[in-house]
Motif scaffolding. Sequence first.
Motif, short mmCIF file in Angstrom:
data_model
loop_
_atom_site.label_atom_id
_atom_site.label_comp_id
_atom_site.label_asym_id
_atom_site.label_seq_id
_atom_site.Cartn_x
_atom_site.Cartn_y
_atom_site.Cartn_z
N GLY A 139 0.79 -1.31 -0.04
CA GLY A 139 0.14 0.01 0.03
C GLY A 139 0.83 1.34 -0.02
O GLY A 139 0.32 2.26 0.44
N SER A 142 -0.81 4.35 -1.85
CA SER A 142 -1.84 4.92 -1.20
C SER A 142 -1.33 5.72 0.20
O SER A 142 -1.98 6.83 0.56
N ARG A 233 -7.81 3.40 2.42
CA ARG A 233 -7.12 2.22 1.78
C ARG A 233 -5.75 1.77 2.59
O ARG A 233 -5.36 0.77 2.59
N HIS A 237 -4.82 -1.97 3.73
CA HIS A 237 -3.49 -2.44 3.42
C HIS A 237 -3.03 -3.05 4.73
O HIS A 237 -2.34 -4.04 4.53
#
Length: 577
Positions: A139, A142, A233, A237
């Motif tokens: 992630g 993000s 997000r 993750h």
Amino acid sequence: MAARGKRGLELPPEDEVPEGPHRQLLIGLHRIYAHAGQPGLRKIAQGLKDDDDAPTTLNYQAIGKILNGKTIPTAPQLVSLIFWLSKKAKIPGKEIASPVDSLLELRELIQNGKVQPPGEGVNKVNSGADSPSTSRMTGRNSERKLLACMLRAKDAIADAVQVVTGDAFFDELHSVTFTTLLQLYADGIEITVDAAEQALRIPLPSRLDVRDYLRGLMEEAVDPREAEFYAERVVAHAKLRRIAKMGKRFTELINGDIVNDLAGIESIDDETAAVESVVSLVEEEVFSFMREMGEMTPLSDVIEGALDEIEGIGTRGHNPAVLTGFKKFDDANAGFRPGELTVVAGASGMGKSTLSLNFIRACSITTTPHPSLLVSLQMDKDEMMARIFAAEGKVALSNIRSGQMAEEDWTRLADIMPTISAAPITMQDSARYTLTELLRTGRRQSLFGDLRLVVIDSLDLLYLDKKESADPDRDLPLMARELRNLAKELHIAIVALLQIDTPSVRYDNVPTLQHIPPGLERFADVVMLLHRPEVYERDSFRAGEADIIIAKNRMGSTMTVRTAFQGRYARFVEIAS
């Protein structure tokens, strides 16, 4: 790089964006762009900013990166570009619906397939870019986009901090950056690259080019209003990594200890016991994860917390509730309890605004003041302060308004001014204030100011959103539900005032629960009804009195609190039983 035409950007060549979903998306987007006459990037950016129907806005650099194939647009960004360009090209709305769906499907293919445009997510200091196989787990992209949002707008920090914490980040550099930006925000320092660079030089290694790193974040094509999306997000993750870690642990457990143990076991009972021990360990780990993710609390923890709270009230005089200033109600109910929504209703002219300030003064202008937030859609800040001065200093409100202050009045104001100046009260009197803005303000005040009480004067003047139209029958219950959720989330008391129709003579003009909209009453923990007999009968034997009728009390008893309405001093004072 894509060639620039006479008026705008051309479709990038295949060696920059190879054949695939991303190129198909660009072909469709450029087709609409061409129909619109290839307007300048700054013109598109300004057009999106001025278009109230656009789901989001983009700066001209972000638009250029999308059209050049350097970055993949988010769904809101894609829809905003398509609809604005189609308006410019004068394409009817019904004809653009199908292309929009097709391009959104292509975007989903890109996202699900983890197709990355050239160079996306590259950090000049530490690339931090993830391959398609690892991006889903780490992630990092993000995380970078979230930090970019936070660097660009302080509201993005307030949105993000409600969703994510520093330990959810995969990249330690990103975690340190997040914590540093949050601290700058809490200290009231303007968020700039210079301020962030100075603050980050202490926790980060000297070999790192901090300024280059921060500039790389600022180049991310993001809209600060999407901070909450990227924060969610990052959290998602973090959950995936936690699950992967659990899976690895379970695999090692089975392939290691259990396989070895089973090899030497001859009794079926012993074999069953060995397997059951592993199952117990797995269940414990999974349930622990579920409690964290679902915010579930074991009963043992609830009991311990409840006992601590009871002990605090009994031995230290600590009361988590907020006193109302009316002893009869406070003795029976402990005041406004955290996590509860109280609706205070009354007909026009009853003095609801005055009562709202009674509650604020009882919370914040006392020997042990607590922070409060007053959202007034009835009065401006000057009127609120004038009423507080009158109530606390026993100075006639008419004298304050007219400026005809006697020497004694000035003396009384001087005596109370230090106490009032130190009171932790935040006032909000913005016109067209919306529920979304209220929720954001409440969370921010709670995070950085130990907020205990929010008073809204009044709920029927609060907008659900920025739309012109309003449907009270629909909006009031929705707002009540969200306010009650906010009270529970922040563990604070919320009081919402509401104007109701004048009760009929059939009820002796006394309000009842029947005068409260049923959808609204359902979400209220406490309902108070304000009634002054003299409003309907000037020569009433109860002239100057007011009743605060506790018509509903989800966790306590109902009652009527008799008070004296001292309009001269803009306050209510309880009448001893």
